[in-house]
Design an enzyme around this catalytic site. Structure first.
Site, mmCIF file in Angstrom:
data_model
loop_
_atom_site.group_PDB
_atom_site.id
_atom_site.type_symbol
_atom_site.label_atom_id
_atom_site.label_comp_id
_atom_site.label_asym_id
_atom_site.label_seq_id
_atom_site.Cartn_x
_atom_site.Cartn_y
_atom_site.Cartn_z
ATOM 1 C CB SER A 176 -0.972 -0.076 1.188
ATOM 2 O OG SER A 176 -1.939 0.933 1.127
ATOM 3 C CG ASP A 189 -7.232 -2.127 -3.704
ATOM 4 O OD1 ASP A 189 -7.788 -1.275 -2.979
ATOM 5 O OD2 ASP A 189 -6.007 -2.335 -3.681
ATOM 6 C CG HIS A 216 -5.912 -1.694 -0.034
ATOM 7 N ND1 HIS A 216 -5.409 -1.246 -1.241
ATOM 8 C CD2 HIS A 216 -5.125 -1.136 0.924
ATOM 9 C CE1 HIS A 216 -4.375 -0.448 -1.018
ATOM 10 N NE2 HIS A 216 -4.180 -0.369 0.291
HETATM 11 C C1 MLT Z 1 -1.360 6.042 -0.174
HETATM 12 O O1 MLT Z 1 -1.721 7.041 0.407
HETATM 13 O O2 MLT Z 1 -0.171 5.715 -0.323
HETATM 14 C C2 MLT Z 1 -2.432 5.170 -0.732
HETATM 15 O O3 MLT Z 1 -3.658 5.836 -0.709
HETATM 16 C C3 MLT Z 1 -2.516 3.882 -0.011
HETATM 17 C C4 MLT Z 1 -2.794 4.074 1.439
HETATM 18 O O4 MLT Z 1 -1.870 4.226 2.202
HETATM 19 O O5 MLT Z 1 -3.965 4.054 1.825
#
Ligand code: MLT
Length: 209
Positions: free
Chosen positions: A109, A159, A190
């Site tokens: 992520s 996701d 996700h």
């Molecule tokens: C981010 O901010 O890098 C992406 O939206 C993934 C997350 O951290 O939720």
């Protein structure tokens, strides 16, 4: 104003290798995670490899991240560029301090997104990368050359954070920059699960870095 630091001043965990010849893994957690989160994953993905696991320096409502964002999926790209530089410097310091080769990043992520930024902004830092639920880090990517470095992108078809076209665009950008990209979309959201683990583990055992 944020200034890049001069030394490896990120809170982190380091697990030395128990087997020779394996590239170290650079473990990069998701929003709200920390340096402990992905240690178990790293141990299962590549048993015996050295593990380097920093904690993101940005806090969003008390949750660690690797760079700032304006909203979900809308990144503060100036901050991202500086934090990517910092992370590259941290990796260089860890390599020197522990005598390590270039690491393969395993990012989830937010951690996958800064790993993608590292590949594009500082292409020499990583030997390769596993990007779990990643999105494009930069609206306009810089010119970069990855010289067939192996990159595995694992996306989730359900996701809610990463649209399918966004993950596909990331794969295209990395391929255009010369990476040897494997992109699979799993029946998942996700979160990461057993399929991610099995595919990433098999991929890491095969790559030559
Ligand atoms: C981010 O901010 O890098 C992406 O939206 C993934 C997350 O951290 O939720």
């Amino acid at each position: 104003m944020h200034r890049p630091f001069e030394q490896a001043s990120m809170i982190h965990r380091f697990v030395p290798a128990s087997q020779k010849g394996l590239p170290p893994l650079l473990l990069l957690h998701g929003t709200g995670g920390d340096e402990n989160d992905l240690i178990g994953l790293g141990e299962r993905l590549r048993p015996g490899a050295a593990l380097v696991s920093p904690r993101g320096l940005v806090l969003e409502n008390g949750m660690p991240r690797f760079f700032r964002r304006h909203a979900e999926g809308v990144f503060d790209e100036e901050d991202l560029r500086l934090r990517t530089e910092d992370l590259a410097r941290f990796v260089a310091d860890m390599r020197e301090r522990h005598g390590l080769g270039p690491p393969v990043a395993v990012g989830f992520s937010n951690g996958a997104n800064i790993a993608a930024a590292l590949l594009m902004q500082t292409p020499d830092v990583l030997a390769g990368a596993v990007l779990l639920r990643a999105m494009v880090p930069f609206a306009q990517p810089p010119a970069f050359s990855l010289d067939q470095k192996p990159v595995l992108i694992l996306s989730g078809s359900a996701d809610p954070i990463v649209p399918a076209q966004n993950a596909a665009r990331l794969a295209t950008q990395l391929r255009q920059g010369g990476a040897n990209v494997t992109h699979e979309t799993l029946p998942a959201g996700h979160g990461i699960g057993q399929m991610d683990l099995a595919i990433a583990r098999g991929w890491l055992a095969e790559i030559e870095v």
